[in-house]
Design a protein around this motif. Structure first.
Motif, PDB file in Angstrom:
ATOM      1  N   UNK A   1      11.321   9.016   2.831  1.00 16.97           N
ATOM      2  CA  UNK A   1      11.607   7.659   2.352  1.00 16.97           C
ATOM      3  C   UNK A   1      12.757   7.703   1.343  1.00 16.97           C
ATOM      4  N   UNK A   2      13.705   6.804   1.533  1.00 16.36           N
ATOM      5  CA  UNK A   2      14.738   6.642   0.509  1.00 16.36           C
ATOM      6  C   UNK A   2      14.381   5.386  -0.263  1.00 16.36           C
ATOM      7  N   UNK A   3      14.111   5.553  -1.541  1.00 23.04           N
ATOM      8  CA  UNK A   3      13.663   4.439  -2.369  1.00 23.04           C
ATOM      9  C   UNK A   3      14.818   3.884  -3.197  1.00 23.04           C
ATOM     10  N   UNK A   4      14.892   2.577  -3.266  1.00 18.86           N
ATOM     11  CA  UNK A   4      15.927   1.942  -4.085  1.00 18.86           C
ATOM     12  C   UNK A   4      15.784   2.418  -5.534  1.00 18.86           C
ATOM     13  N   UNK A   5      14.539   2.428  -6.028  1.00 18.87           N
ATOM     14  CA  UNK A   5      14.306   2.802  -7.424  1.00 18.87           C
ATOM     15  C   UNK A   5      14.786   4.232  -7.711  1.00 18.87           C
ATOM     16  N   UNK A   6      14.614   5.114  -6.709  1.00 19.96           N
ATOM     17  CA  UNK A   6      15.029   6.501  -6.916  1.00 19.96           C
ATOM     18  C   UNK A   6      16.560   6.605  -6.951  1.00 19.96           C
ATOM     19  N   UNK A   7      17.216   5.896  -6.041  1.00 16.71           N
ATOM     20  CA  UNK A   7      18.690   5.918  -6.040  1.00 16.71           C
ATOM     21  C   UNK A   7      19.225   5.379  -7.361  1.00 16.71           C
ATOM     22  N   UNK A   8      18.604   4.281  -7.825  1.00 20.00           N
ATOM     23  CA  UNK A   8      19.058   3.674  -9.091  1.00 20.00           C
ATOM     24  C   UNK A   8      18.839   4.643 -10.253  1.00 20.00           C
ATOM     25  N   UNK A   9      17.682   5.345 -10.238  1.00 24.69           N
ATOM     26  CA  UNK A   9      17.421   6.297 -11.327  1.00 24.69           C
ATOM     27  C   UNK A   9      18.377   7.494 -11.275  1.00 24.69           C
TER      28      UNK A   9
ATOM     29  N   UNK B   1       6.741  -2.207  -7.938  1.00 28.70           N
ATOM     30  CA  UNK B   1       7.866  -1.418  -7.434  1.00 28.70           C
ATOM     31  C   UNK B   1       8.770  -2.287  -6.553  1.00 28.70           C
ATOM     32  N   UNK B   2       8.134  -3.050  -5.671  1.00 27.68           N
ATOM     33  CA  UNK B   2       8.899  -3.910  -4.759  1.00 27.68           C
ATOM     34  C   UNK B   2       9.707  -4.957  -5.526  1.00 27.68           C
TER      35      UNK B   2
ATOM     36  N   UNK C   1       0.825  -1.214   0.000  1.00 26.08           N
ATOM     37  CA  UNK C   1       0.000   0.000   0.000  1.00 26.08           C
ATOM     38  C   UNK C   1       0.852   1.254   0.000  1.00 26.08           C
ATOM     39  N   UNK C   2       2.158   1.094   0.251  1.00 27.81           N
ATOM     40  CA  UNK C   2       3.030   2.250   0.401  1.00 27.81           C
ATOM     41  C   UNK C   2       4.361   1.913  -0.271  1.00 27.81           C
ATOM     42  N   UNK C   3       5.104   2.926  -0.669  1.00 30.38           N
ATOM     43  CA  UNK C   3       6.346   2.674  -1.391  1.00 30.38           C
ATOM     44  C   UNK C   3       7.323   1.854  -0.554  1.00 30.38           C
ATOM     45  N   UNK C   4       7.913   0.842  -1.169  1.00 25.90           N
ATOM     46  CA  UNK C   4       8.930   0.068  -0.454  1.00 25.90           C
ATOM     47  C   UNK C   4      10.222   0.870  -0.446  1.00 25.90           C
ATOM     48  N   UNK C   5      10.870   0.916   0.698  1.00 22.33           N
ATOM     49  CA  UNK C   5      12.050   1.761   0.835  1.00 22.33           C
ATOM     50  C   UNK C   5      13.261   0.949   1.289  1.00 22.33           C
ATOM     51  N   UNK C   6      14.330   1.643   1.673  1.00 20.99           N
ATOM     52  CA  UNK C   6      15.571   0.961   2.014  1.00 20.99           C
ATOM     53  C   UNK C   6      15.427   0.024   3.215  1.00 20.99           C
ATOM     54  N   UNK C   7      14.479   0.332   4.104  1.00 26.75           N
ATOM     55  CA  UNK C   7      14.247  -0.545   5.256  1.00 26.75           C
ATOM     56  C   UNK C   7      13.807  -1.925   4.783  1.00 26.75           C
ATOM     57  N   UNK C   8      12.922  -1.951   3.793  1.00 28.30           N
ATOM     58  CA  UNK C   8      12.498  -3.241   3.235  1.00 28.30           C
ATOM     59  C   UNK C   8      13.687  -3.928   2.568  1.00 28.30           C
TER      60      UNK C   8
END
Ligand code: ZN
Length: 413
Positions: free
Chosen positions: A300-308, A112-113, A50-57
């Motif tokens: 939130x720090x998102x893996x997808x954002x860091x990769x982009x 996303x996950x 339900x929410x963006x998966x982030x670095x914690x996940x």
């Protein structure tokens, strides 16, 4: 549910004899050996999409990826099961708030996950099971609990009653007061009229107006979260009747110890008379610059954002391994920059024609991993070896080292 694509794992050279893996068991608080055996059963709780998966996940699933890689490198098979809670209150609430269909929200967050997991080279589960597809199993498990006299209705909902046989509380070791407090914070209602015990949990919620429901002998409705994981773990991991426990490892973030894993353990105990897991393993939380990561704080720090932004996913993996899995940690740009520099140095060292001794390094890395997944020591060893390498030296085998790093750590240059 379709899992993300398979990740190839090269075999570790047969000259490396790995020690048995030890992990901290949250139930005993002790570092405990995972005894050598041909096949392990590992269940790790998946996301509620339900929410963006982030670095914690990412950090949590990386932990169980490293455990899986190590156990596989010993020559064993790992049967790995993960669920995905694709129907639950938070998902419906978020979809209603944002005016979108709950199925579309779940679908987008699952995408996303899984793409994050794929880019981080996290090994996919052998069985990736959604709550919706598991409803028949969940209903069977509720029926099993009912036959033990552990299910009762309140209005048209059904609750699991914690009997003394369930030895409730022996995982989390919290006081009754503390359990009630956390239970309330995480969606439970200890004061609900009609409850036999304040900590009894919902297993079947009757269909509410405007919400989805599925048919069952309990009426139209949907499953509770805890019974979902209990039922999926028991069905897909095929416990061995000869064992005194049902599965080898139950895992997740440490926010799942109570109530989620305590409830699953309790239900499994009533259903089978056995301990759910030989080892309960929990990963710490990740914050950002001194604060807990959450969407409401916008941090939130998102893996997808860091990769982009051009960050190599292997650098993210390397950075996450810099802290011990059980510890909470703070993420920062500085931490990422340091990890990037160290990883680039290692990459450069591994590309040299002549490198210093590598077999001893692989043995030391494996020993550190065997010791409760001591990845900070692994990163230190790699950084020191790379520094030495850049000063010259010979006698090592960079190809063997790269294969070993891929097999044990999932690092690929
Ligand atoms: Zn779970």
């Amino acid at each position: 549910m379709k899992s993300w694509p398979r990740v190839e794992v090269p075999p570790l050279h047969s000259k490396y004899q790995l020690n048995e893996l030890s992990l901290t068991n949250s139930k005993t608080g002790l570092i405990q050996v995972v005894p050598a055996k041909p096949m392990y059963r590992m269940y790790v709780c998946g996301i509620t999409p339900y929410d963006a998966t982030h670095l914690g996940h990412a950090a949590t699933y990386l932990t169980f990826d490293l455990i899986g890689r190590y156990l596989r490198a010993t020559g064993s098979v790992v049967n790995y099961v993960q669920n995905i809670t694709d129907i639950d209150d938070p998902l419906l609430e978020r979809a209603a708030r944002d005016g979108i269909d709950w199925k579309d929200l779940a679908h987008s967050q699952i995408e996303l996950f899984t793409s994050d997991m794929e880019s981080l080279r996290v090994l996919p589960p052998d069985s990736y099971i959604g709550a919706v597809e598991a409803i028949p199993l969940v209903v069977d498990a509720i029926q099993g609990l009912q036959q033990q006299g552990s299910i009762y209705p309140i209005n048209h909902d059904y609750y699991f009653s914690n009997s003394p046989e369930s030895t409730f509380g022996e995982l989390s070791h919290l006081s009754q007061e503390k359990m009630e407090e956390i239970f309330s914070q995480r969606g439970g209602n200890p004061d609900l009229p009609g409850k036999l015990h304040s900590l009894d949990c919902l297993v079947w919620m009757s269909q509410r107006e405007g919400e989805p429901g599925w048919p069952s002998y309990l009426g139209m409705g949907r499953p509770g979260w805890h019974i979902e994981c209990t039922a999926i773990a028991l069905e897909y991991l095929h416990p061995d009747p000869a064992d005194s426990f049902l599965i080898d490892i139950q895992g997740g973030g440490n926010d799942l110890i109570f109530p989620h894993h305590e409830m699953c353990r309790s239900q499994a105990r009533v259903l089978t008379g056995k301990e759910l897991a030989a080892n309960y393993v929990h990963a710490g939380m990740i914050g950002l610059d001194g604060e807990k990561m959450s969407k409401s704080k916008g941090n939130l720090v998102l893996v997808s954002k860091l990769v982009s932004q051009g960050i190599d996913p292997m650098v993210i993996r390397y950075a996450l391994m810099g802290h011990h899995y059980r510890d909470d940690q703070m993420w920062s740009d500085e931490l990422l920059s340091k990890a990037k520099a160290s990883f680039e140095k290692l990459k450069q060292a591994c590309s040299l024609a002549e490198v210093p001794e590598t077999s001893k390094l692989v043995v030391e890395i494996a020993s550190a991993l065997a010791n409760d997944l001591d990845t900070p020591t692994v990163i230190k060893l790699l950084d020191e070896w790379a520094s030495e390498c850049l000063l010259g030296g010979s006698g090592g085998n960079a190809t063997d080292l790269k294969t070993s790093l891929d097999a044990l750590l999932g690092l690929k240059f």
